[in-house]
Design an enzyme around this catalytic site. Structure first.
Site, PDB file in Angstrom:
ATOM      1  N   ASP A  82      -2.896  -1.483   9.656  1.00  0.00           N
ATOM      2  CA  ASP A  82      -3.123  -1.469   8.027  1.00  0.00           C
ATOM      3  C   ASP A  82      -3.037  -2.701   7.120  1.00  0.00           C
ATOM      4  O   ASP A  82      -4.005  -2.937   6.454  1.00  0.00           O
ATOM      5  CB  ASP A  82      -1.437  -1.624   7.438  1.00  0.00           C
ATOM      6  CG  ASP A  82      -0.822  -0.287   7.512  1.00  0.00           C
ATOM      7  OD1 ASP A  82      -2.468   1.070   8.114  1.00  0.00           O
ATOM      8  OD2 ASP A  82       0.582   0.243   7.557  1.00  0.00           O
ATOM      9  N   LYS A 133       1.307  -1.665  -0.085  1.00  0.00           N
ATOM     10  CA  LYS A 133      -0.045  -0.224   0.158  1.00  0.00           C
ATOM     11  C   LYS A 133       0.862   1.415   0.169  1.00  0.00           C
ATOM     12  O   LYS A 133       1.868   1.267   0.943  1.00  0.00           O
ATOM     13  CB  LYS A 133      -1.029   0.021   1.099  1.00  0.00           C
ATOM     14  CG  LYS A 133      -0.097   0.232   2.793  1.00  0.00           C
ATOM     15  CD  LYS A 133      -0.303   1.362   3.228  1.00  0.00           C
ATOM     16  CE  LYS A 133       0.340   1.450   4.047  1.00  0.00           C
ATOM     17  NZ  LYS A 133       1.737   2.712   4.795  1.00  0.00           N
TER      18      LYS A 133
HETATM   19  O1  C5P Z   1      -0.576  -1.293  13.939  1.00  0.00           O
HETATM   20  P1  C5P Z   1       0.240  -1.508  13.960  1.00  0.00           P
HETATM   21  O2  C5P Z   1       0.637  -2.516  14.706  1.00  0.00           O
HETATM   22  O3  C5P Z   1       0.684  -1.747  12.121  1.00  0.00           O
HETATM   23  O4  C5P Z   1       1.133  -0.276  14.062  1.00  0.00           O
HETATM   24  C1  C5P Z   1       2.095  -0.731  14.571  1.00  0.00           C
HETATM   25  C2  C5P Z   1       3.012   1.090  15.475  1.00  0.00           C
HETATM   26  O5  C5P Z   1       3.152   1.940  14.900  1.00  0.00           O
HETATM   27  C3  C5P Z   1       2.600   1.029  16.632  1.00  0.00           C
HETATM   28  O6  C5P Z   1       2.539   0.402  17.578  1.00  0.00           O
HETATM   29  C4  C5P Z   1       2.213   2.133  17.039  1.00  0.00           C
HETATM   30  O7  C5P Z   1       3.321   2.599  18.093  1.00  0.00           O
HETATM   31  C5  C5P Z   1       2.727   3.058  15.663  1.00  0.00           C
HETATM   32  N1  C5P Z   1       1.286   3.626  15.311  1.00  0.00           N
HETATM   33  C6  C5P Z   1       0.007   4.931  15.964  1.00  0.00           C
HETATM   34  N2  C5P Z   1      -1.047   5.629  15.550  1.00  0.00           N
HETATM   35  C7  C5P Z   1      -1.920   4.628  14.023  1.00  0.00           C
HETATM   36  C8  C5P Z   1      -0.935   3.196  13.558  1.00  0.00           C
HETATM   37  C9  C5P Z   1       0.413   3.005  14.143  1.00  0.00           C
HETATM   38  O8  C5P Z   1       1.078   5.272  16.279  1.00  0.00           O
HETATM   39  N3  C5P Z   1      -2.392   5.156  14.513  1.00  0.00           N
END
Ligand code: C5P
Length: 292
Positions: A138, A15
């Site tokens: 994502d 993406k």
């Molecule tokens: O959701 P995902 O595990 O991919 O996100 C990885 C990290 O990115 C989270 O632990 C956080 O630190 C950060 N993140 C965030 N806000 C979001 C998406 C991700 O702070 N909306």
């Protein structure tokens, strides 16, 4: 699924974020975002095969155990269905690792689709999307593909229908960037503005709907670009080189460090790619995770 080999192979897209507006960090540690996801034809493949125990294999740099989100995807789906996660997951990658293109999330989404078919579960799409959101912000979009507005943590999706295709050059970096570190750097710059909303994305959505690459170039935005550039100052030189080579515009992909350049046509993209070593040409939108 082939009855003889009992193997399911799933293709899943990378993406881009055509817009990424980031608001304040919430008590759950996540930031509220307003984003426009766009799936591109750069894909990973996950092949699921029955195995006595859960295992994951992949190219160098890809975790093979519970550190891989695909492992958690298989575990979560098996737990919900009340079956054993008896599967081997073989991951073939062309999406840059830790590159800001959601490759790990894509592999998790592909695993949900592959295991669902391998285990004959026929999980409803809405239920798979709910499981996906529990794995990462994502992951739901990698299931869905196309172009979509993402609110909340990025996991509350609304599909955007548009015209035509957009052509890109992606320039991966030698070393990845961790998403949490880029969000932490975003926080270090001071308090974020108000919570972003769909109203912040209207220019990008209009450009997707019209299919105009020039309008899209004027509207692309990424609030994580500045923190990614502070962590990797050399990326500014990559962006400048792409613009000097004639790109409509350039930006950092998601949390980086991959840099993206928008081209006016497929030929223009191939021409731009010659300005870099290790660049690849890609276009979107592309379909979400699907059995091949
Ligand atoms: O959701 P995902 O595990 O991919 O996100 C990885 C990290 O990115 C989270 O632990 C956080 O630190 C950060 N993140 C965030 N806000 C979001 C998406 C991700 O702070 N909306």
């Amino acid at each position: 699924m082939s009855a003889a080999s009992r193997t399911v192979r799933v293709r899943v897209p990378a993406k881009l974020n055509l817009a990424l507006r980031v608001g304040p960090r919430q008590v759950d540690g996540y930031h509220r975002v307003a984003t426009v996801f766009h799936a591109i034809d750069r894909c990973d493949y996950v092949t699921a095969t029955p195995s006595p125990v859960l295992s994951v294999s992949g190219p160098p740099g890809v975790p093979t155990g519970p550190a891989n989100l695909a492992w958690h995807a298989a575990t979560a789906l098996a737990a919900q269905a009340g079956v054993e996660p008896a599967v081997h997951l073989a991951i073939d990658k062309t999406i840059p690792v830790a590159g800001g293109m959601a490759g790990g999330s894509a592999d998790a989404a592909a695993t949900l689709v592959a295991c669902d078919a391998l285990w004959g579960l026929q999980t409803p799409a809405g239920e798979l999307e709910r499981l996906a959101a529990g794995l990462g912000s994502d992951v739901p979009f990698a299931l869905r593909g196309g172009t979509a507005l993402g609110l909340g943590r990025g996991d509350e999706l609304t599909t955007v229908f548009g015209h035509g295709r957009f052509h890109w050059v992606a320039v991966p970096a030698a070393a990845g960037l961790s998403t949490p570190s880029v969000y932490a750097e975003f926080d270090r710059a001071g308090p974020a503005g108000p919570e972003p909303s769909a109203a912040d994305l209207t220019d990008v959505v209009a450009a997707v709907q019209s299919g105009s690459a020039r309008d899209l170039a004027a509207a692309l935005c990424n609030d994580l670009q500045a923190p990614a550039l502070r962590l990797r100052p050399e990326l500014a030189g990559v962006l400048a080189a792409g613009r000097a080579a004639g790109a409509l515009t350039g930006l950092v992909s998601g949390s980086g460090p991959t840099c993206l350049f928008l081209a006016a046509s497929p030929d223009h993209a191939f021409e731009l790619a010659n300005a870099f070593s290790g660049a690849f040409v890609t276009s979107g939108p592309a379909a979400g995770a699907a059995i091949v």
